[in-house]
Write an enzyme that holds these catalytic residues in place. Structure first.
Site, mmCIF file in Angstrom:
data_model
loop_
_atom_site.group_PDB
_atom_site.id
_atom_site.type_symbol
_atom_site.label_atom_id
_atom_site.label_comp_id
_atom_site.label_asym_id
_atom_site.label_seq_id
_atom_site.Cartn_x
_atom_site.Cartn_y
_atom_site.Cartn_z
ATOM 1 C CG ASN A 161 -0.399 -0.099 2.504
ATOM 2 O OD1 ASN A 161 0.758 -0.491 2.644
ATOM 3 N ND2 ASN A 161 -1.150 0.243 3.529
ATOM 4 C CD GLU A 260 2.041 -0.401 10.409
ATOM 5 O OE1 GLU A 260 0.862 -0.782 10.613
ATOM 6 O OE2 GLU A 260 2.430 0.097 9.363
ATOM 7 C CB CYS A 294 -2.144 0.337 8.588
ATOM 8 S SG CYS A 294 -1.315 -0.777 7.501
ATOM 9 C CD GLU A 466 7.903 0.477 10.672
ATOM 10 O OE1 GLU A 466 7.077 1.150 10.048
ATOM 11 O OE2 GLU A 466 8.352 -0.600 10.262
HETATM 12 C C1 SIN Z 1 0.442 2.424 6.647
HETATM 13 O O1 SIN Z 1 -0.607 2.209 6.068
HETATM 14 O O2 SIN Z 1 0.904 1.604 7.426
HETATM 15 C C2 SIN Z 1 1.243 3.666 6.422
HETATM 16 C C3 SIN Z 1 0.504 4.893 6.616
HETATM 17 C C4 SIN Z 1 1.361 6.063 7.036
HETATM 18 O O3 SIN Z 1 2.581 5.985 7.090
HETATM 19 O O4 SIN Z 1 0.756 7.087 7.340
#
Ligand code: SIN
Length: 487
Positions: A161, A260, A294, A466
Site C-alpha cells: 500500500n 506493524e 493501516c 517505526e
Molecule cells: C500504513 O498504512 O501503514 C502507512 C501509513 C502512514 O505511514 O501514514
C-alpha cells in the site's frame, strides 16, 4: 546480472526486473507476471526467487554487515543523504511505478515519494546521534559504559500500500544504525523496491548492505530467513494473522521483532467541531490511497447534534471525488489493488446495506477493481464493516450521545493502531486522547504521519515503533562494558 547497470524505468511492456541480490543469476529462477490493477495488463516480469536466492541474500547480508558496521555514522549519513537526493530526482519514475504497480493516483504517488525520501533524510541526521552512556561506579578503579551497537542483518517484509515509504521507514533506521537489510517487498509492488536498490547502488551504497528479494509466493523465502540465526531482526508491515505467525516463528532464533499490523481506526467528531474542517480531515484520513492505509479511518462516530449536517457534507465531498485511471493527473481515487481487495470492500458495503444501513452517496457504474467512494449511515456494531478493517473507500457513520459512550465504542476492538478526534474543547482533547487505547492519536488531524514521530500500534495492531528516535532503537542492541583499570 547487476541491478546498478539497468536503466531506471517504470514497469511497461513486460520488461524483466532481476532481484537486487549480489550474485543473482536470472537463469536460476522462474518469473511471475506483474499485472496493473487498473487494466489487468502484464506490465513486468519479476524474478520468482526461492530458498537458494534467500540463502545467497543472507550470506551477502552477513558479509555486508561485517563491513558496514565498521563505517562511521558520518559515512553512513553521507550515503543516506545522497540516496535521499537521488530518490527525489527520480520522483517521476518512482511515482509512475507505484501508479502502475498498485493503482495509486499519480499525484498521491508523488507525495509518497516525498514522504518516503523524508525518512532517508531524517535518519541520515539521526545516525550521528546514536550515543551511549557513562555510568557512575562504586569503585575508583572501575569505569562503566553503555554502548549502542547494530543488531545485525535485518529482514524487512514490506506491504504494497506504500511501496516506497514502508521500505524507507524500515531501511533508513536500519542502515543508519549499521545493520544490513534484505527487503522482501509485497508481490504486487516489487519494482519500486528494485528501483530503490538501484538508486542506493548508484550513489555508492554497498550492494550487499541493501538487497531486495522478490517472489510471487514468499512462504519458502520467509521460512528460510526466519530460521536463519544470522538474521537478527525482522520488521514486518502487513496483516495481523501473518504478523502473529512470524512472531511465533521468531522465538526459535530469538530475533528482535517489529510488527506493524492491521488497524480499525475510529474518528470521533464532537458537536463543538467546525463541521467543514472535520469533514476535510475525515476525507483526508478515509480516502487517502483509496482507503488502503493501516491508519485509515474505518469508523466515524458523530455526536447527535451535528450528525445530519456532518453526514450530508461528508457524502457530498465523497461524491465529488474523481475516480479514475491512476496515471491521470485529475484522479483522486484509483482502483483497489486486487480482486480480493475489491471484493472485501464491496462485501462490507453489501453486508451493511443488507442489515439496514443507508447509502448516502451515489452509486457509480464502475468495473474491474474500482469501488465507488461510499458513505453509509444507520450502521450498527453487528455489521462486518464495524468489526474489521475494510481497506477500501467506505466510511460508515455511527451516532453517539456523550464522550464516555464514544470512547468505549472506539476502544471496543482488538486493534489499536490509530484513532482520531475532532473537538475545539481543550480539556476533551486531552481526556479523550489519553483514554483511547491506540498507538497514534490525531487531534483535529487526520494525517499525523511524519518521519520524526513514532508510528505503531498496541494490542493486535503490533509491537515496536517505526519513525523518529524510537524507530532507530529497534535496530540497536544495548551493551554494558564494565572495566577495572587496575586489572
Ligand atoms: C500504513 O498504512 O501503514 C502507512 C501509513 C502512514 O505511514 O501514514
Amino acid at each position: 546480472m547487476s541491478t546498478q547497470n539497468l536503466p531506471l524505468q517504470a514497469p511497461a511492456d513486460g520488461a524483466f526486473y532481476p532481484a537486487a541480490i549480489v550474485g543473482f543469476e536470472a537463469a536460476d529462477v522462474g518469473r511471475y507476471a506483474l499485472r496493473s490493477p487498473a487494466s489487468g495488463e502484464v506490465i513486468a516480469e519479476i524474478a520468482d526467487c526461492g530458498s537458494e536466492q534467500a540463502k545467497l541474500a543472507a550470506d551477502n547480508a552477513q558479509r555486508g554487515f561485517e563491513s558496514w558496521r565498521q563505517t562511521t555514522a558520518f559515512e553512513r549519513a553521507t550515503l543516506l543523504k545522497a540516496w535521499h537526493r537521488a530518490m527525489l530526482e527520480a520522483k517521476d519514475v518512482l511515482a509512475l511505478t507505484m501508479a502502475r504497480e498498485m493503482g495509486k493516483p499519480i499525484s498521491e504517488a508523488r507525495g509518497e515519494v516525498d514522504y518516503a525520501a523524508s525518512f532517508l533524510e531524517w535518519y541520515a541526521e539521526q545516525a550521528k546521534r546514536i550515543d551511549g552512556d557513562i555510568l557512575p561506579a562504586q569503585h575508583r578503579e572501575k569505569r562503566l559504559s553503555v554502548l549502542r551497537q547494530p543488531v545485525g542483518p535485518v529482514l524487512a517484509i514490506t506491504p504494497w500500500n506504500f511501496p516506497a515509504a514502508m521500505i524507507t521507514r524500515k531501511v533508513a533506521p536500519g542502515l543508519a544504525a549499521g545493520c544490513s537489510v534484505i527487503v522482501k517487498p509485497a508481490e504486487q509492488t516489487p519494482v519500486t523496491a528494485i528501483l530503490l536498490a538501484q538508486l542506493w547502488q548508484q550513489v555508492g551504497g554497498p550492494a550487499e548492505v541493501f538487497q531486495v528479494i522478490t517472489a510471487e509466493r514468499p512462504a519458502e523465502i520467509s521460512d528460510l530467513l526466519m530460521a536463519d540465526a544470522r538474521i537478527r531482526k525482522v520488521t514486518f508491515t502487513g496483516s495481523t494473522p501473518v504478523g502473529k505467525h512470524l512472531y511465533a516463528k521468531s522465538a526459535a532464533t530469538m530475533k528482535r521483532m517489529s510488527l506493524e499490523l492491521g488497524g480499525h481506526a475510529p474518528f470521533l467528531v464532537f458537536d463543538d467541531a467546525d463541521i467543514d474542517a472535520a469533514v476535510a480531515e475525515v476525507m483526508a484520513s478515509k480516502f487517502r490511497n483509496g482507503g488502503q492505509t493501516c491508519v485509515c479511518t474505518n469508523r466515524v462516530y458523530v455526536q447527535r447534534g451535528i450528525f445530519e449536517a456532518f453526514a450530508e457534507r461528508l457524502a457530498a465531498a465523497a461524491d465529488a471525488l474523481r475516480v479514475g485511471q491512476p496515471e491521470d493527473e485529475a484522479t483522486q481515487v484509483g482502483p483497489l489493488v486486487s480482486q480480493a481487495g475489491r471484493d472485501k470492500a464491496q462485501s462490507h458495503i453489501d453486508d451493511a446495506l443488507a442489515q439496514g444501513a443507508r447509502r448516502l452517496t451515489a452509486a457509480r457504474d464502475l468495473e474491474g477493481f474500482f469501488v465507488a467512494p461510499t458513505v453509509l449511515a444507520d450502521v450498527t456494531p453487528a455489521m462486518q464493516i464495524m468489526q474489521e478493517e475494510t481497506f477500501g473507500p467506505v466510511a460508515p457513520l455511527v451516532v453517539f450521545d456523550d464522550e464516555a459512550e464514544a470512547v468505549a465504542a472506539a476502544n471496543d476492538t482488538p486493534f489499536g493502531l490509530a484513532a482520531y478526534l475532532w473537538t475545539r474543547n481543550l480539556g476533551r482533547a486531552h481526556r479523550v486522547s489519553e483514554a483511547l487505547d491506540y498507538g497514534i492519536v490525531g487531534v483535529n488531524d487526520g494525517a499525523p504521519s511524519v518521519p520524526q514521530a513514532p508510528f505503531g500500534g498496541v494490542k493486535d495492531s503490533g509491537i515496536g515503533r517505526e519513525g523518529g528516535r524510537y524507530g532507530i532503537d529497534e535496530y540497536l542492541d544495548t551493551k554494558f562494558v564494565s572495566t577495572r583499570l587496575d586489572g
